[in-house]
Design a protein around this motif. Structure first.
Motif, PDB file in Angstrom:
ATOM      1  N   SER B 189       1.098  -0.943  -0.066  1.00 60.70           N
ATOM      2  CA  SER B 189      -0.124  -0.097  -0.201  1.00 60.70           C
ATOM      3  C   SER B 189       0.468   0.779   0.197  1.00 60.70           C
ATOM      4  CB  SER B 189      -0.786   0.045   1.131  1.00 60.70           C
ATOM      5  OG  SER B 189      -0.062  -0.059   2.159  1.00 60.70           O
ATOM      6  N   ILE B 190       1.840   0.620   0.454  1.00 58.56           N
ATOM      7  CA  ILE B 190       2.698   2.393  -0.046  1.00 58.56           C
ATOM      8  C   ILE B 190       3.535   2.316  -0.921  1.00 58.56           C
ATOM      9  CG2 ILE B 190       5.260   3.403   1.737  1.00 58.56           C
ATOM     10  CD1 ILE B 190       3.014   2.894   3.661  1.00 58.56           C
ATOM     11  N   ILE B 191       3.353   3.695  -1.721  1.00 55.73           N
ATOM     12  CA  ILE B 191       4.109   4.297  -2.515  1.00 55.73           C
ATOM     13  C   ILE B 191       5.627   4.472  -2.511  1.00 55.73           C
ATOM     14  CG2 ILE B 191       4.307   5.801  -4.388  1.00 55.73           C
ATOM     15  CD1 ILE B 191       0.777   6.063  -3.781  1.00 55.73           C
ATOM     16  N   VAL B 192       6.798   4.097  -3.021  1.00 53.47           N
ATOM     17  CA  VAL B 192       8.459   4.669  -2.835  1.00 53.47           C
ATOM     18  C   VAL B 192       8.008   4.702  -4.719  1.00 53.47           C
ATOM     19  CG1 VAL B 192      10.258   3.523  -2.950  1.00 53.47           C
ATOM     20  CG2 VAL B 192       8.662   2.756  -1.388  1.00 53.47           C
ATOM     21  N   GLN B 193       9.761   5.622  -4.259  1.00 49.78           N
ATOM     22  CA  GLN B 193       9.669   7.119  -5.621  1.00 49.78           C
ATOM     23  C   GLN B 193      11.046   6.246  -4.898  1.00 49.78           C
ATOM     24  OE1 GLN B 193       8.272   7.309  -8.646  1.00 49.78           O
ATOM     25  NE2 GLN B 193       9.550   8.845  -9.461  1.00 49.78           N
ATOM     26  N   ASP B 194      11.994   6.070  -6.677  1.00 51.43           N
ATOM     27  CA  ASP B 194      13.261   6.027  -6.094  1.00 51.43           C
ATOM     28  C   ASP B 194      13.602   6.815  -6.953  1.00 51.43           C
ATOM     29  OD1 ASP B 194      13.179   3.705  -3.878  1.00 51.43           O
ATOM     30  OD2 ASP B 194      13.155   2.270  -5.615  1.00 51.43           O
ATOM     31  N   GLU B 195      14.594   7.388  -6.298  1.00 52.21           N
ATOM     32  CA  GLU B 195      15.392   8.199  -7.157  1.00 52.21           C
ATOM     33  C   GLU B 195      17.195   8.074  -6.775  1.00 52.21           C
ATOM     34  OE1 GLU B 195      13.984  11.025  -9.422  1.00 52.21           O
ATOM     35  OE2 GLU B 195      12.941  10.442  -7.587  1.00 52.21           O
ATOM     36  N   ASN B 196      17.163   7.065  -7.771  1.00 49.63           N
ATOM     37  CA  ASN B 196      19.018   6.091  -7.746  1.00 49.63           C
ATOM     38  C   ASN B 196      19.668   6.560  -8.407  1.00 49.63           C
ATOM     39  OD1 ASN B 196      20.475   4.088  -7.173  1.00 49.63           O
ATOM     40  ND2 ASN B 196      19.101   2.996  -6.894  1.00 49.63           N
ATOM     41  N   LEU B 197      21.244   7.347  -7.529  1.00 50.43           N
ATOM     42  CA  LEU B 197      21.876   8.351  -8.595  1.00 50.43           C
ATOM     43  C   LEU B 197      22.679   7.213  -9.002  1.00 50.43           C
ATOM     44  CD1 LEU B 197      23.144  11.442  -6.245  1.00 50.43           C
ATOM     45  CD2 LEU B 197      21.390  11.208  -8.726  1.00 50.43           C
ATOM     46  N   ALA B 198      23.071   5.933  -8.101  1.00 53.47           N
ATOM     47  CA  ALA B 198      23.159   4.957  -8.883  1.00 53.47           C
ATOM     48  C   ALA B 198      23.299   4.098  -9.893  1.00 53.47           C
ATOM     49  CB  ALA B 198      23.757   3.902  -8.029  1.00 53.47           C
ATOM     50  N   SER B 199      22.195   3.947 -10.436  1.00 52.83           N
ATOM     51  CA  SER B 199      21.518   3.470 -11.300  1.00 52.83           C
ATOM     52  C   SER B 199      21.907   4.716 -12.437  1.00 52.83           C
ATOM     53  CB  SER B 199      20.017   3.614 -11.475  1.00 52.83           C
ATOM     54  OG  SER B 199      19.993   2.157 -10.127  1.00 52.83           O
ATOM     55  N   SER B 200      21.375   6.339 -12.298  1.00 52.37           N
ATOM     56  CA  SER B 200      21.546   7.243 -13.555  1.00 52.37           C
ATOM     57  C   SER B 200      22.713   6.982 -14.127  1.00 52.37           C
ATOM     58  CB  SER B 200      20.833   8.320 -13.230  1.00 52.37           C
ATOM     59  OG  SER B 200      19.750   8.251 -12.764  1.00 52.37           O
ATOM     60  N   LEU B 201      24.043   6.864 -13.068  1.00 52.44           N
ATOM     61  CA  LEU B 201      25.305   6.955 -13.184  1.00 52.44           C
ATOM     62  C   LEU B 201      25.031   5.977 -14.177  1.00 52.44           C
ATOM     63  CD1 LEU B 201      27.933   8.128 -12.757  1.00 52.44           C
ATOM     64  CD2 LEU B 201      28.284   7.013 -10.999  1.00 52.44           C
ATOM     65  N   ALA B 202      25.134   4.354 -14.154  1.00 52.51           N
ATOM     66  CA  ALA B 202      25.213   3.310 -15.184  1.00 52.51           C
ATOM     67  C   ALA B 202      24.594   4.090 -15.710  1.00 52.51           C
ATOM     68  CB  ALA B 202      24.433   2.060 -14.205  1.00 52.51           C
ATOM     69  N   VAL B 203      23.576   4.342 -15.923  1.00 52.79           N
ATOM     70  CA  VAL B 203      23.402   4.923 -17.835  1.00 52.79           C
ATOM     71  C   VAL B 203      24.234   5.307 -18.582  1.00 52.79           C
ATOM     72  CG1 VAL B 203      21.190   5.372 -18.971  1.00 52.79           C
ATOM     73  CG2 VAL B 203      20.377   3.643 -17.132  1.00 52.79           C
ATOM     74  N   LEU B 204      24.187   6.842 -17.163  1.00 47.44           N
ATOM     75  CA  LEU B 204      25.132   7.697 -18.246  1.00 47.44           C
ATOM     76  C   LEU B 204      26.628   7.629 -18.811  1.00 47.44           C
ATOM     77  CD1 LEU B 204      26.085  10.817 -19.045  1.00 47.44           C
ATOM     78  CD2 LEU B 204      26.864  10.350 -16.449  1.00 47.44           C
ATOM     79  N   SER B 205      27.244   6.468 -17.940  1.00 52.10           N
ATOM     80  CA  SER B 205      28.559   5.662 -18.194  1.00 52.10           C
ATOM     81  C   SER B 205      28.611   4.973 -19.813  1.00 52.10           C
ATOM     82  CB  SER B 205      29.009   4.926 -16.891  1.00 52.10           C
ATOM     83  OG  SER B 205      29.456   5.159 -15.471  1.00 52.10           O
ATOM     84  N   LYS B 206      27.545   4.037 -19.438  1.00 53.82           N
ATOM     85  CA  LYS B 206      27.369   3.127 -20.466  1.00 53.82           C
ATOM     86  C   LYS B 206      26.838   3.961 -21.826  1.00 53.82           C
ATOM     87  CE  LYS B 206      27.641  -0.945 -20.936  1.00 53.82           C
ATOM     88  NZ  LYS B 206      29.382  -1.680 -20.666  1.00 53.82           N
TER      89      LYS B 206
END
Lengths: 217, 217
Positions: B189-206
């Motif tokens: 029932s709880i909404i979680v919105q992740d703001e994951n810099l590690a994930s974004s950095l992985a996309v940027l690096s790739k």
């Protein structure tokens, strides 16, 4: 353990790989030698088949019954993600957000080294934030050239975002990590990764509104 | 101008709506009365059909030849995004990132009011950051209840992320905006919105690595 011919990987898969890495580092710290997709999935609230597919897309396959050797899996992921080559980045904008990014401890482990910061504020120039020098923005191009920096992190106010992006592009930065909510106009050869809080907030608010409709508080 | 029966909107569309809003506010500031999808698309480096589809998904349609009235389109978007009802949020973690979020000026316009901050650090408790009070974390549940706050913003160190999320959930927070890289375990029932810099950095690096393969610097 890493296959050579890896197809183009999807963005959602790529976004999950650092989570697997984080889980594995923790498992290694607890002295674990082998893991299965089931372990990883349970630790991250995912389904095992998703984990297996994601690792396969990154060119990594486990062994039947044995699973994955933890240290090998960690280094395979780091290799795939390019974390074994530390990329240097320059940050522009030494405000609160800039300081937060400089203080974030995870980046170094993830192959990103924010080596210095640039700002226009004379009270900040010449100082240090989290141990990193703050330079005047007009030194940017020279220092990029001298140090072979490829990544620019944009953490400036909206109003100057495009101008600073153009300074980065003229200095031959190849990728811009954009923490402003401005949609930057850049040549196609420049990579822009947007970190748009307004967009995320829109998603969060909509999901909350839908959830409140289903079960009011 | 807003249709009643709007189908479920896709996340990419939802993420673009705040950009349209930003563009329209600027156009309104320049005294513009009408815009077409072509104008909006040109301003944001998108294609017109995309803009038309996105607005249609939000229940908003223009008039043939005339396009959209700027002030009406702005208020339709705000209504769709729920920005006319300001949601209150509490932030936990008064570090650099917390300060950056408190200092971010866009949130209020976007319907989010971060009313206070919580921390465990006695040097911070009782103080103010960007004009907002910093309270002790053990006051969290009481204040949530008293003020009807539904959103918790998590900007604490990794190691305590799950514990603080559980404090939020026990206090009956409905949505968690998670700025840690921890994958939180929460009830459905709880909404979680992740703001994951590690994930974004992985996309940027790739993306950077692929671009450098195509055209080395």
């Amino acid at each position: 353990m890493v296959r050579k011919n890896v197809a183009r990987i999807s963005v959602p898969t790529l976004r999950r790989l650092p989570m697997y890495h984080g889980y594995l580092k923790k498992a290694a710290g607890q002295g674990r030698a082998f893991v299965s997709c089931t372990h990883i999935a349970a630790g991250l609230h995912l389904v095992p088949i998703q984990v297996r597919k994601d690792l396969h897309s990154a060119g990594i396959d486990g062994k039947p019954r044995v699973g994955y050797e933890v240290p090998v899996l960690i280094s395979s992921l780091e290799k795939f993600l390019g974390w074994n080559n530390l990329s240097k980045a320059y940050l522009v904008g030494a405000g609160d957000l800039g300081a937060a990014l400089l203080g974030y401890r995870g980046f170094n482990d993830q192959g990103l080294d924010i080596v210095a910061t640039f700002d226009n504020d004379p009270r900040k120039i010449g100082g240090k934030i989290h141990g990193k020098n703050v330079y005047a923005l007009d030194k940017f191009a020279d220092l990029v050239k001298r140090n072979g920096v490829l990544i620019g992190i944009l953490a400036v106010p909206r109003g100057v975002a495009q101008d600073v992006a153009e300074i980065m592009i003229r200095a031959r930065i190849r990728a811009i990590w954009n923490f402003t909510s401005v949609r930057l106009l850049v040549p196609p050869s420049i990579i822009v990764q947007d970190e748009n809080l307004a967009s995320s907030l829109a998603v969060l608010s909509k999901r909350l509104a839908q959830s409140l409709q289903r079960s009011p508080s």
